[in-house]
Design a protein around this motif. Structure first.
Motif, mmCIF file in Angstrom:
data_model
loop_
_atom_site.group_PDB
_atom_site.id
_atom_site.type_symbol
_atom_site.label_atom_id
_atom_site.label_comp_id
_atom_site.label_asym_id
_atom_site.label_seq_id
_atom_site.Cartn_x
_atom_site.Cartn_y
_atom_site.Cartn_z
ATOM 1 N N LYS A 45 52.398 61.504 55.795
ATOM 2 C CA LYS A 45 53.575 60.830 56.349
ATOM 3 C C LYS A 45 53.257 59.388 56.731
ATOM 4 N N GLU A 46 52.001 58.979 56.527
ATOM 5 C CA GLU A 46 51.591 57.615 56.842
ATOM 6 C C GLU A 46 52.216 56.636 55.844
ATOM 7 N N LEU A 47 52.774 55.542 56.370
ATOM 8 C CA LEU A 47 53.325 54.509 55.498
ATOM 9 C C LEU A 47 52.207 53.793 54.760
ATOM 10 N N ILE A 48 52.507 53.412 53.534
ATOM 11 C CA ILE A 48 51.539 52.717 52.699
ATOM 12 C C ILE A 48 52.284 51.696 51.853
ATOM 13 N N LEU A 49 51.646 50.572 51.583
ATOM 14 C CA LEU A 49 52.198 49.575 50.683
ATOM 15 C C LEU A 49 51.613 49.858 49.304
ATOM 16 N N GLU A 50 52.473 50.077 48.344
ATOM 17 C CA GLU A 50 52.044 50.434 46.998
ATOM 18 C C GLU A 50 52.350 49.318 46.020
ATOM 19 N N GLU A 51 51.350 48.904 45.273
ATOM 20 C CA GLU A 51 51.555 47.935 44.193
ATOM 21 C C GLU A 51 52.070 48.710 42.993
ATOM 22 N N LYS A 52 53.203 48.283 42.469
ATOM 23 C CA LYS A 52 53.775 48.904 41.278
ATOM 24 C C LYS A 52 53.416 48.121 40.024
ATOM 25 N N ALA A 53 53.279 46.804 40.155
ATOM 26 C CA ALA A 53 52.937 45.976 38.994
ATOM 27 C C ALA A 53 52.496 44.593 39.445
ATOM 28 N N ILE A 54 51.537 44.056 38.727
ATOM 29 C CA ILE A 54 51.203 42.635 38.794
ATOM 30 C C ILE A 54 51.332 42.126 37.376
ATOM 31 N N PHE A 55 52.117 41.074 37.210
ATOM 32 C CA PHE A 55 52.348 40.514 35.881
ATOM 33 C C PHE A 55 52.126 39.009 35.925
ATOM 34 N N VAL A 56 51.365 38.511 34.967
ATOM 35 C CA VAL A 56 51.202 37.069 34.780
ATOM 36 C C VAL A 56 51.653 36.760 33.361
ATOM 37 N N ARG A 72 44.668 36.788 40.540
ATOM 38 C CA ARG A 72 43.920 36.872 41.799
ATOM 39 C C ARG A 72 44.807 36.498 42.986
ATOM 40 N N LYS A 73 45.583 35.434 42.845
ATOM 41 C CA LYS A 73 46.477 35.026 43.935
ATOM 42 C C LYS A 73 47.518 36.099 44.241
ATOM 43 N N LYS A 126 47.315 41.952 49.375
ATOM 44 C CA LYS A 126 46.373 42.272 50.451
ATOM 45 C C LYS A 126 46.827 41.658 51.774
ATOM 46 N N THR A 127 47.240 40.394 51.746
ATOM 47 C CA THR A 127 47.727 39.712 52.948
ATOM 48 C C THR A 127 48.989 40.378 53.479
ATOM 49 N N THR A 128 49.859 40.813 52.585
ATOM 50 C CA THR A 128 51.088 41.496 52.997
ATOM 51 C C THR A 128 50.756 42.800 53.703
ATOM 52 N N ALA A 129 49.830 43.579 53.147
ATOM 53 C CA ALA A 129 49.412 44.834 53.782
ATOM 54 C C ALA A 129 48.815 44.564 55.163
ATOM 55 N N ASP A 130 47.974 43.530 55.251
ATOM 56 C CA ASP A 130 47.384 43.176 56.545
ATOM 57 C C ASP A 130 48.475 42.789 57.547
ATOM 58 N N GLY A 131 49.435 41.997 57.099
ATOM 59 C CA GLY A 131 50.524 41.565 57.969
ATOM 60 C C GLY A 131 51.396 42.707 58.457
ATOM 61 N N ARG A 148 36.987 44.166 37.394
ATOM 62 C CA ARG A 148 36.103 43.196 38.051
ATOM 63 C C ARG A 148 36.878 42.291 39.008
ATOM 64 N N LEU A 149 38.056 41.834 38.575
ATOM 65 C CA LEU A 149 38.894 41.005 39.446
ATOM 66 C C LEU A 149 39.247 41.759 40.721
ATOM 67 N N TYR A 150 39.717 42.999 40.580
ATOM 68 C CA TYR A 150 40.112 43.792 41.748
ATOM 69 C C TYR A 150 38.908 44.076 42.644
ATOM 70 N N GLU A 151 37.727 44.306 42.070
ATOM 71 C CA GLU A 151 36.541 44.531 42.890
ATOM 72 C C GLU A 151 36.195 43.284 43.697
ATOM 73 N N ARG A 152 36.389 42.098 43.119
ATOM 74 C CA ARG A 152 36.127 40.863 43.868
ATOM 75 C C ARG A 152 37.104 40.707 45.035
ATOM 76 N N VAL A 153 38.347 41.101 44.841
ATOM 77 C CA VAL A 153 39.366 40.935 45.889
ATOM 78 C C VAL A 153 39.322 42.070 46.912
ATOM 79 N N PHE A 154 39.139 43.322 46.456
ATOM 80 C CA PHE A 154 39.307 44.488 47.330
ATOM 81 C C PHE A 154 38.021 45.248 47.647
#
Length: 105
Positions: free
Chosen positions: A19-30, A43-44, A50-55, A75-81
């Motif tokens: 029942k815990e709220l979670i922020l879910e990424e559905k898509a990142i598109f560039v 990356r941005k 990540k900043t939104t989840a923290d906020g 690799r990109l996600y490992e650098r960020v998360f």
């Protein structure tokens, strides 16, 4: 007022086992024009999630579901998360469009 360079789609909800709220990424598109451009749009967008989840003070569920350039995306996600918390398998299907072999990702 310029051209759309990229987007991230986020959704707030509950996982099926909690029942815990979670922020879910559905898509990142560039957009393909900006995937190799300076500035690291993917990356941005990941850092924005990540900043939104923290906020919001909620966990973020984000991952890579792709059969195209998967290792680079991981690799990109490992650098960020940091280190991943599991793995996901896609059996009998591929992601993306037919033109990915022509340089898309």
């Amino acid at each position: 007022g310029g051209k759309l360079e990229g987007a991230v789609l986020l959704s707030m909800g509950e996982l099926w086992y909690s029942k815990e709220l979670i922020l879910e990424e559905k898509a990142i598109f560039v957009h393909p024009e900006y995937r190799s451009a300076k500035g690291g749009r993917a990356r941005k967008l990941a850092e924005f999630a990540k900043t939104t989840a923290d906020g919001l003070s909620v966990p973020l569920a984000i991952g890579v579901l792709s059969t195209s350039r998967t290792e680079a995306k991981i690799r990109l996600y490992e650098r960020v998360f940091g280190s991943p918390a599991g793995v996901y398998f896609l059996y009998g299907a591929k992601t993306g469009l037919d033109n990915e072999a022509k340089g898309g990702s």
